[in-house]
Write an enzyme that holds these catalytic residues in place. Structure first.
Site, PDB file in Angstrom:
ATOM      1  N   GLY A   1     -13.182  31.806  -4.631  1.00  0.00           N
ATOM      2  CA  GLY A   1     -12.144  30.839  -4.989  1.00  0.00           C
ATOM      3  C   GLY A   1     -10.757  31.410  -4.752  1.00  0.00           C
ATOM      4  CD  GLN A   2      -5.174  28.831  -5.371  1.00  0.00           C
ATOM      5  OE1 GLN A   2      -4.402  28.469  -4.502  1.00  0.00           O
ATOM      6  NE2 GLN A   2      -5.335  28.161  -6.499  1.00  0.00           N
TER       7      GLN A   2
ATOM      8  CB  ALA B   1     -12.123  26.157 -14.101  1.00  0.00           C
ATOM      9  CE1 TYR B   2     -16.128  18.588 -12.177  1.00  0.00           C
ATOM     10  CE2 TYR B   2     -15.041  17.603 -14.069  1.00  0.00           C
ATOM     11  CZ  TYR B   2     -15.721  17.482 -12.875  1.00  0.00           C
ATOM     12  OH  TYR B   2     -16.001  16.224 -12.389  1.00  0.00           O
TER      13      TYR B   2
ATOM     14  CG  ASP C   1       0.672  25.611 -17.022  1.00  0.00           C
ATOM     15  OD1 ASP C   1      -0.501  25.447 -16.614  1.00  0.00           O
ATOM     16  OD2 ASP C   1       1.657  25.159 -16.420  1.00  0.00           O
TER      17      ASP C   1
ATOM     18  CE1 TYR D   1      -8.648  22.581 -15.985  1.00  0.00           C
ATOM     19  CE2 TYR D   1      -6.330  22.222 -16.460  1.00  0.00           C
ATOM     20  CZ  TYR D   1      -7.342  23.033 -16.001  1.00  0.00           C
ATOM     21  OH  TYR D   1      -7.053  24.306 -15.564  1.00  0.00           O
TER      22      TYR D   1
ATOM     23  CE  LYS E   1      -9.263  26.568 -17.872  1.00  0.00           C
ATOM     24  NZ  LYS E   1     -10.192  27.412 -17.049  1.00  0.00           N
TER      25      LYS E   1
HETATM   26  N1  LIG Z   1      -5.201  25.829  -9.584  1.00  0.00           N
HETATM   27  C1  LIG Z   1      -4.215  25.840 -10.498  1.00  0.00           C
HETATM   28  O1  LIG Z   1      -3.071  25.442 -10.231  1.00  0.00           O
HETATM   29  C2  LIG Z   1      -4.485  26.359 -11.896  1.00  0.00           C
HETATM   30  C3  LIG Z   1      -3.488  26.252 -12.857  1.00  0.00           C
HETATM   31  C4  LIG Z   1      -3.731  26.772 -14.130  1.00  0.00           C
HETATM   32  C5  LIG Z   1      -4.950  27.373 -14.404  1.00  0.00           C
HETATM   33  N2  LIG Z   1      -5.918  27.452 -13.428  1.00  0.00           N
HETATM   34  C6  LIG Z   1      -7.182  28.115 -13.757  1.00  0.00           C
HETATM   35  O2  LIG Z   1      -7.339  29.219 -12.857  1.00  0.00           O
HETATM   36  C7  LIG Z   1      -8.734  29.489 -12.657  1.00  0.00           C
HETATM   37  C8  LIG Z   1      -9.033  29.720 -11.197  1.00  0.00           C
HETATM   38  O3  LIG Z   1      -8.667  28.606 -10.389  1.00  0.00           O
HETATM   39  P1  LIG Z   1      -8.858  28.639  -8.804  1.00  0.00           P
HETATM   40  O4  LIG Z   1      -7.787  27.800  -8.215  1.00  0.00           O
HETATM   41  O5  LIG Z   1      -9.081  30.018  -8.322  1.00  0.00           O
HETATM   42  O6  LIG Z   1     -10.266  27.835  -8.684  1.00  0.00           O
HETATM   43  P2  LIG Z   1     -11.207  27.594  -7.392  1.00  0.00           P
HETATM   44  O7  LIG Z   1     -10.541  28.024  -6.132  1.00  0.00           O
HETATM   45  O8  LIG Z   1     -11.708  26.184  -7.485  1.00  0.00           O
HETATM   46  O9  LIG Z   1     -12.412  28.619  -7.646  1.00  0.00           O
HETATM   47  C9  LIG Z   1     -13.361  28.431  -8.660  1.00  0.00           C
HETATM   48  C10 LIG Z   1     -14.640  29.128  -8.245  1.00  0.00           C
HETATM   49  O10 LIG Z   1     -15.615  28.984  -9.280  1.00  0.00           O
HETATM   50  C11 LIG Z   1     -16.854  28.519  -8.721  1.00  0.00           C
HETATM   51  N3  LIG Z   1     -17.550  27.689  -9.707  1.00  0.00           N
HETATM   52  C12 LIG Z   1     -17.200  26.438 -10.111  1.00  0.00           C
HETATM   53  N4  LIG Z   1     -18.064  25.980 -11.037  1.00  0.00           N
HETATM   54  C13 LIG Z   1     -18.979  26.971 -11.234  1.00  0.00           C
HETATM   55  C14 LIG Z   1     -20.133  27.099 -12.068  1.00  0.00           C
HETATM   56  N5  LIG Z   1     -20.525  26.093 -12.882  1.00  0.00           N
HETATM   57  N6  LIG Z   1     -20.833  28.260 -12.028  1.00  0.00           N
HETATM   58  C15 LIG Z   1     -20.449  29.269 -11.202  1.00  0.00           C
HETATM   59  N7  LIG Z   1     -19.380  29.208 -10.370  1.00  0.00           N
HETATM   60  C16 LIG Z   1     -18.649  28.056 -10.392  1.00  0.00           C
HETATM   61  C17 LIG Z   1     -16.450  27.739  -7.497  1.00  0.00           C
HETATM   62  O11 LIG Z   1     -17.515  27.656  -6.582  1.00  0.00           O
HETATM   63  P3  LIG Z   1     -17.794  26.274  -5.764  1.00  0.00           P
HETATM   64  O12 LIG Z   1     -16.461  25.838  -5.226  1.00  0.00           O
HETATM   65  O13 LIG Z   1     -18.767  26.669  -4.727  1.00  0.00           O
HETATM   66  O14 LIG Z   1     -18.340  25.303  -6.799  1.00  0.00           O
HETATM   67  C18 LIG Z   1     -15.265  28.563  -6.976  1.00  0.00           C
HETATM   68  O15 LIG Z   1     -15.700  29.619  -6.158  1.00  0.00           O
HETATM   69  C19 LIG Z   1      -9.473  28.347 -13.360  1.00  0.00           C
HETATM   70  O16 LIG Z   1      -9.879  28.806 -14.630  1.00  0.00           O
HETATM   71  C20 LIG Z   1      -8.426  27.262 -13.546  1.00  0.00           C
HETATM   72  O17 LIG Z   1      -8.685  26.443 -14.685  1.00  0.00           O
HETATM   73  C21 LIG Z   1      -5.696  26.958 -12.189  1.00  0.00           C
END
Ligand SMILES: NC(=O)c1ccc[n+]([C@@H]2O[C@H](COP(=O)([O-])OP(=O)(O)OC[C@H]3O[C@@H](n4cnc5c(N)ncnc54)[C@H](OP(=O)(O)O)[C@@H]3O)[C@@H](O)[C@H]2O)c1
Length: 284
Positions: free
Chosen positions: A10-11, A59-60, A101, A124, A128
């Site tokens: 993931g990111q 995360a979802y 946040d 969401y 969280k």
């Molecule tokens: N993006 C934002 O702006 C933002 C802002 C605040 C907080 N966050 C938090 O930051 C964290 C990381 O975000 P990110 O952008 O890196 O997310 P991401 O790119 O969507 O990566 C999430 C990873 O987790 C995997 N995953 C999802 N559901 C899973 C499950 N049930 N079991 C095992 N693996 C699973 C996904 O695999 P698949 O894709 O193959 O399902 C993906 O590789 C999250 O906790 C999010 O809530 C994000």
């Protein structure tokens, strides 16, 4: 140190993998390797890897989807975090979990510290927050890290991109771009979250942490810096949140102060603008 990263493609997971692999034995887990909603899957992986630290980035987190499917959101962002916390507690494993946040309602209009009471406005954010409680209350070796507006060189898998990639796409495809100027936060590159996480896990200072860049910015000002740095020609205009239909309630002010990180002697995150310009010049 043996570290298992959940969501390693993931990111955030990609940058964590790159940073932590420099000095540790890191196992990157994809969704095909582990299903965090299934306690047996979690236990099997832990037995096979025997990590000292588990880092959960899964995360979802597509916010409108969470409104439509709250049970699924609670399952992944809440119950699954309880699974991980229990397994970490039973096996004396340090547990790193990321939150958001969005747990705040934005009414404070001044930077939120870890002491401020959350008041989530959407499904969401509520899920969280439940994950935060499970992580902190079911495992004594937990770090919960709230991050904000994250962007990295590997786009978010769930959202298919991030704010920077969206702006670049709009600048290419649209005759003009309008971005809200009255929603304020502190976007933070995943590179810096990975570096600060690396420092934090060397300590036993478990607890709740805010981890975002210094300063604050509206999405419009953030976009303007992208335009100026990359010399984009498409006209860019400020807009108001009122100009767009509000699909899901969200905080319009979610700046966080890294108070606990500073107290732990760890705060190596730069100002948002410096971090953004460096990202645009080196990571695109
Ligand atoms: N993006 C934002 O702006 C933002 C802002 C605040 C907080 N966050 C938090 O930051 C964290 C990381 O975000 P990110 O952008 O890196 O997310 P991401 O790119 O969507 O990566 C999430 C990873 O987790 C995997 N995953 C999802 N559901 C899973 C499950 N049930 N079991 C095992 N693996 C699973 C996904 O695999 P698949 O894709 O193959 O399902 C993906 O590789 C999250 O906790 C999010 O809530 C994000």
């Amino acid at each position: 140190m043996k570290i298992a990263i959940i969501g390693a493609t993931g990111q955030l997971g990609s940058d964590l993998f790159g940073e932590l692999s420099k000095k540790n034995d890191v196992v990157g887990l994809t969704h095909a390797d582990i299903e965090i909603t299934d306690i047996d899957s979690v236990n099997n992986i832990v037995k096979a890897i025997k990590p000292d630290i588990i880092i959960n980035t899964a995360a979802y987190h597509v916010v409108p989807e969470a409104e439509k499917f709250p049970e699924k959101a609670f399952l992944i962002n809440g119950s699954a975090v309880l699974n991980l916390a229990k397994v970490c507690q039973d096996n004396k494993i340090k547990f790193v979990h990321y939150s958001t946040d969005y747990v705040f309602d934005g009414k404070k209009q001044a930077p939120y510290t870890e002491k401020d009471a959350p008041n989530p406005l959407n499904v969401y954010a509520n899920t969280k927050l439940s994950g935060e409680h499970f992580a902190l209350n079911y495992c004594d070796y937990t770090y919960v890290i709230r991050v904000s507006g994250i962007y990295g060189s590997v786009p978010c898998r769930a959202k298919g991109g991030n704010f920077v990639t969206t702006m670049l796409k709009l600048a290419k495809e649209k005759p003009e771009v309008r971005v809200v100027n009255d929603e304020v936060l502190t976007p933070t590159p995943t590179y810096w979250i990975a570096k600060n996480t690396d420092e934090l896990i060397k300590t036993d200072a478990f607890g709740l942490y805010h981890m975002s860049c210094e300063g604050q910015v509206s999405w419009y000002e953030f976009a303007k810096t992208i335009w100026e740095t990359l010399k984009l020609k498409t006209p860019l205009y400020p807009a108001s949140v009122k100009d767009f239909p509000l699909v899901v309630k969200r905080p319009f002010y979610s700046v966080m102060e890294n108070q606990n990180l500073k107290r732990a002697g760890i705060d190596i995150i730069p100002d948002w603008k410096e971090a953004l310009i460096k990202f645009l010049n080196t990571s695109l």
